[in-house]
Design an enzyme around this catalytic site. Sequence first.
Site, short mmCIF file in Angstrom:
data_model
loop_
_atom_site.label_atom_id
_atom_site.label_comp_id
_atom_site.label_asym_id
_atom_site.label_seq_id
_atom_site.Cartn_x
_atom_site.Cartn_y
_atom_site.Cartn_z
N ASP A 17 0.87 -1.18 0.00
CA ASP A 17 0.00 0.00 0.00
C ASP A 17 0.90 1.23 0.00
O ASP A 17 2.11 1.13 0.20
CB ASP A 17 -0.90 0.01 1.24
CG ASP A 17 -1.81 1.23 1.29
OD1 ASP A 17 -2.36 1.60 0.24
OD2 ASP A 17 -1.96 1.83 2.37
N SER A 18 0.27 2.38 -0.18
CA SER A 18 1.02 3.64 -0.16
C SER A 18 1.58 3.94 1.22
O SER A 18 2.55 4.69 1.34
CB SER A 18 0.08 4.78 -0.55
OG SER A 18 -1.00 4.84 0.37
N CYS A 80 -4.51 -1.45 -1.85
CA CYS A 80 -4.54 -0.02 -2.10
C CYS A 80 -5.58 0.23 -3.20
O CYS A 80 -5.43 -0.24 -4.33
CB CYS A 80 -3.15 0.42 -2.57
SG CYS A 80 -3.07 2.15 -3.05
N GLU A 158 -3.36 8.69 8.72
CA GLU A 158 -1.90 8.49 8.87
C GLU A 158 -1.35 9.32 10.03
O GLU A 158 -0.34 9.00 10.62
CB GLU A 158 -1.15 8.84 7.57
CG GLU A 158 -1.40 7.88 6.41
CD GLU A 158 -0.41 6.71 6.30
OE1 GLU A 158 0.72 6.80 6.80
OE2 GLU A 158 -0.81 5.69 5.69
N CYS A 192 -10.95 2.78 0.13
CA CYS A 192 -9.54 3.08 0.43
C CYS A 192 -9.23 2.31 1.70
O CYS A 192 -10.01 2.35 2.67
CB CYS A 192 -9.37 4.58 0.64
SG CYS A 192 -7.75 5.03 1.29
N HIS A 194 -7.30 2.83 4.00
CA HIS A 194 -7.12 3.64 5.21
C HIS A 194 -8.44 3.84 5.97
O HIS A 194 -8.43 4.13 7.16
CB HIS A 194 -6.59 5.04 4.86
CG HIS A 194 -5.12 5.08 4.57
ND1 HIS A 194 -4.56 4.52 3.45
CD2 HIS A 194 -4.09 5.65 5.26
CE1 HIS A 194 -3.26 4.74 3.45
NE2 HIS A 194 -2.95 5.42 4.54
#
Length: 276
Positions: A17-18, A80, A158, A192, A194
């Site tokens: 993932d990013s 992702c 994040e 997403c 996240h």
Amino acid sequence: MPGGMCLMDNRPIGVFDSGLGGLTAVKEIKKVMPNESIIYFGDTGRVPYGTRSKTTLLKYAHQDINFLLSYNVKAIVAACGTISSTASEVGNNLSIPFIDVIYPTSIAACKETKNNRIGVIATSATINSGSFKRRINSINPDIVVLSKACPLFVSLVENGFILPHDPVTTQVAEKYLSELKNMDIDTLILGCTHFPIISHIIKDVIGTHVSLIDSGKETAKFCYETLKAKELLSDKKSAKYTYCVSDETDEFTNVAKIFLGSEIDGDVEKVDIEKY
Ligand code: DGL
């Protein structure tokens, strides 16, 4: 195969993932497949991906995959939504299964909706690609898909703005979800990886009558089915986990723990991803 003997494969699964969002998928993979070893790569030095161009995302995806291949992985999961939506062709010529989040998540949402009205929230790149809408309508053309890009959620997550009722994230969610709230959706895709971390806030804002579909969770189940069908599951009883990142900040351990839902149970390594 003699006597119906089952083939097994003890190589690790590669997940990328990013940033740390893909750890929500790792958490689910560990639940569904406790015997599987996992190499995780989070591109924490280059997060976010969701605001980048296709050219850049293709380059990043190639590097992330090359890095995982250097660990001799048996399958790669693009945990992702952004890469799955904009650069999934990077998986086309691999000799191992490449699993993205769009198909399993879309199938789960189509099964869940009762009124054929599904919302999708994800990064700008994912929403602009139309990937979920296309996939859902290829499964059922009668479903109305309503999408909204929520790019700020990635940075909020994040950076740890994730506690129940966090005032900043709640305010951002109110703004992003205000239109979707009035569109009579009964199912909302968290497109997403996240976003599951703030699903409690999203649920508070969108309403408890709306079912949330977690892309990491659906992808983990699909990964199990794929490995099983290809006789690639592991029979090892001691899974090993390695967490690799392209930048290791002071908060890494604390934030990663929240995504994983447990202590970090493996080695943490810093990687120079530009070498791949
Ligand atoms: N977690 C990723 C996704 O699912 C990427 C978010 C980002 O880096 O913008 O889209």
